[in-house]
Design a protein around this motif. Sequence first.
Motif, mmCIF file in Angstrom:
data_model
loop_
_atom_site.group_PDB
_atom_site.id
_atom_site.type_symbol
_atom_site.label_atom_id
_atom_site.label_comp_id
_atom_site.label_asym_id
_atom_site.label_seq_id
_atom_site.Cartn_x
_atom_site.Cartn_y
_atom_site.Cartn_z
ATOM 1 N N MET A 44 0.851 -1.183 0.000
ATOM 2 C CA MET A 44 0.000 0.000 0.000
ATOM 3 C C MET A 44 0.893 1.241 0.000
ATOM 4 N N MET A 45 0.437 2.239 -0.731
ATOM 5 C CA MET A 45 1.136 3.520 -0.782
ATOM 6 C C MET A 45 0.151 4.623 -0.445
ATOM 7 N N LYS A 46 0.683 5.706 0.050
ATOM 8 C CA LYS A 46 -0.124 6.890 0.302
ATOM 9 C C LYS A 46 0.339 7.986 -0.643
ATOM 10 N N ALA A 47 -0.621 8.740 -1.140
ATOM 11 C CA ALA A 47 -0.297 9.855 -2.020
ATOM 12 C C ALA A 47 -1.084 11.073 -1.584
ATOM 13 N N ARG A 48 -0.454 12.222 -1.720
ATOM 14 C CA ARG A 48 -1.123 13.495 -1.458
ATOM 15 C C ARG A 48 -1.026 14.334 -2.726
ATOM 16 N N VAL A 49 -2.187 14.789 -3.184
ATOM 17 C CA VAL A 49 -2.261 15.661 -4.348
ATOM 18 C C VAL A 49 -2.679 17.035 -3.845
ATOM 19 N N THR A 50 -1.860 18.041 -4.150
ATOM 20 C CA THR A 50 -2.166 19.422 -3.784
ATOM 21 C C THR A 50 -2.493 20.185 -5.056
ATOM 22 N N VAL A 51 -3.673 20.787 -5.078
ATOM 23 C CA VAL A 51 -4.138 21.527 -6.251
ATOM 24 C C VAL A 51 -4.230 23.003 -5.873
ATOM 25 N N THR A 52 -3.589 23.856 -6.661
ATOM 26 C CA THR A 52 -3.608 25.298 -6.411
ATOM 27 C C THR A 52 -3.907 26.040 -7.699
ATOM 28 N N LEU A 53 -4.427 27.245 -7.546
ATOM 29 C CA LEU A 53 -4.688 28.076 -8.713
ATOM 30 C C LEU A 53 -3.374 28.547 -9.325
ATOM 31 N N LYS A 54 -3.329 28.635 -10.637
ATOM 32 C CA LYS A 54 -2.150 29.153 -11.314
ATOM 33 C C LYS A 54 -1.993 30.633 -11.004
ATOM 34 N N ASN A 55 -0.751 31.099 -11.066
ATOM 35 C CA ASN A 55 -0.503 32.530 -10.894
ATOM 36 C C ASN A 55 -1.265 33.311 -11.947
ATOM 37 N N GLY A 56 -1.834 34.416 -11.544
ATOM 38 C CA GLY A 56 -2.590 35.247 -12.468
ATOM 39 C C GLY A 56 -4.076 34.953 -12.494
ATOM 40 N N GLY B 288 -0.004 41.679 8.841
ATOM 41 C CA GLY B 288 1.228 41.308 8.162
ATOM 42 C C GLY B 288 1.075 40.236 7.109
ATOM 43 N N ILE B 289 -0.131 39.977 6.665
ATOM 44 C CA ILE B 289 -0.358 38.975 5.620
ATOM 45 C C ILE B 289 -0.438 39.690 4.280
ATOM 46 N N GLY B 290 0.493 39.367 3.390
ATOM 47 C CA GLY B 290 0.529 40.018 2.085
ATOM 48 C C GLY B 290 -0.586 39.550 1.170
ATOM 49 N N SER B 291 -0.826 38.244 1.142
ATOM 50 C CA SER B 291 -1.913 37.698 0.331
ATOM 51 C C SER B 291 -2.170 36.259 0.751
ATOM 52 N N VAL B 292 -3.337 35.762 0.386
ATOM 53 C CA VAL B 292 -3.723 34.379 0.669
ATOM 54 C C VAL B 292 -4.204 33.754 -0.634
ATOM 55 N N ARG B 293 -3.728 32.561 -0.922
ATOM 56 C CA ARG B 293 -4.206 31.768 -2.061
ATOM 57 C C ARG B 293 -4.738 30.469 -1.476
ATOM 58 N N GLN B 294 -5.911 30.069 -1.884
ATOM 59 C CA GLN B 294 -6.491 28.831 -1.373
ATOM 60 C C GLN B 294 -6.330 27.715 -2.391
ATOM 61 N N GLY B 295 -6.434 26.497 -1.916
ATOM 62 C CA GLY B 295 -6.312 25.333 -2.783
ATOM 63 C C GLY B 295 -7.062 24.169 -2.178
ATOM 64 N N LYS B 296 -6.739 22.982 -2.641
ATOM 65 C CA LYS B 296 -7.381 21.779 -2.099
ATOM 66 C C LYS B 296 -6.364 20.654 -2.057
ATOM 67 N N VAL B 297 -6.600 19.714 -1.138
ATOM 68 C CA VAL B 297 -5.703 18.577 -0.943
ATOM 69 C C VAL B 297 -6.510 17.287 -1.012
ATOM 70 N N PHE B 298 -5.971 16.293 -1.719
ATOM 71 C CA PHE B 298 -6.575 14.972 -1.800
ATOM 72 C C PHE B 298 -5.572 13.968 -1.252
ATOM 73 N N ASP B 299 -5.978 13.174 -0.269
ATOM 74 C CA ASP B 299 -5.147 12.095 0.257
ATOM 75 C C ASP B 299 -5.684 10.772 -0.287
ATOM 76 N N LEU B 300 -4.820 10.022 -0.939
ATOM 77 C CA LEU B 300 -5.202 8.762 -1.565
ATOM 78 C C LEU B 300 -4.407 7.612 -0.963
ATOM 79 N N VAL B 301 -5.032 6.460 -0.803
ATOM 80 C CA VAL B 301 -4.345 5.229 -0.432
ATOM 81 C C VAL B 301 -4.444 4.310 -1.643
ATOM 82 N N LEU B 302 -3.288 3.869 -2.121
ATOM 83 C CA LEU B 302 -3.228 3.092 -3.355
ATOM 84 C C LEU B 302 -2.699 1.691 -3.089
#
Length: 81
Positions: free
Chosen positions: A1-13, A33-47
């Motif tokens: 068994m393997m574990k994988a993490r996929v991180t998806v983020t918006l492209k710059n611009g 003191g926060i210059g900017s925030v970009r949100q994304g999503k994470v998928f954890d998979l067991v293969l």
Amino acid sequence: MMKARVTVTLKNGVLDPQGQAIEGALAGLGFGGIGSVRQGKVFDLVLEGTDIEAARSQITAMCEKLLANTVIENFAIEISN
């Protein structure tokens, strides 16, 4: 068994209204003191299996077909045993 993490983020611009809302909310809560925030999503998979390169190829196909909108999003894959 393997574990994988996929991180998806918006492209710059690409506009990120959710990230902007989070940035504003953090400022409203007193976190400065926060210059900017970009949100994304994470998928954890067991293969099943042990072939990391085959798993990476399969996960890349998953990202390209479902997990990420590759027109506006980037994805990164981390695999561990």
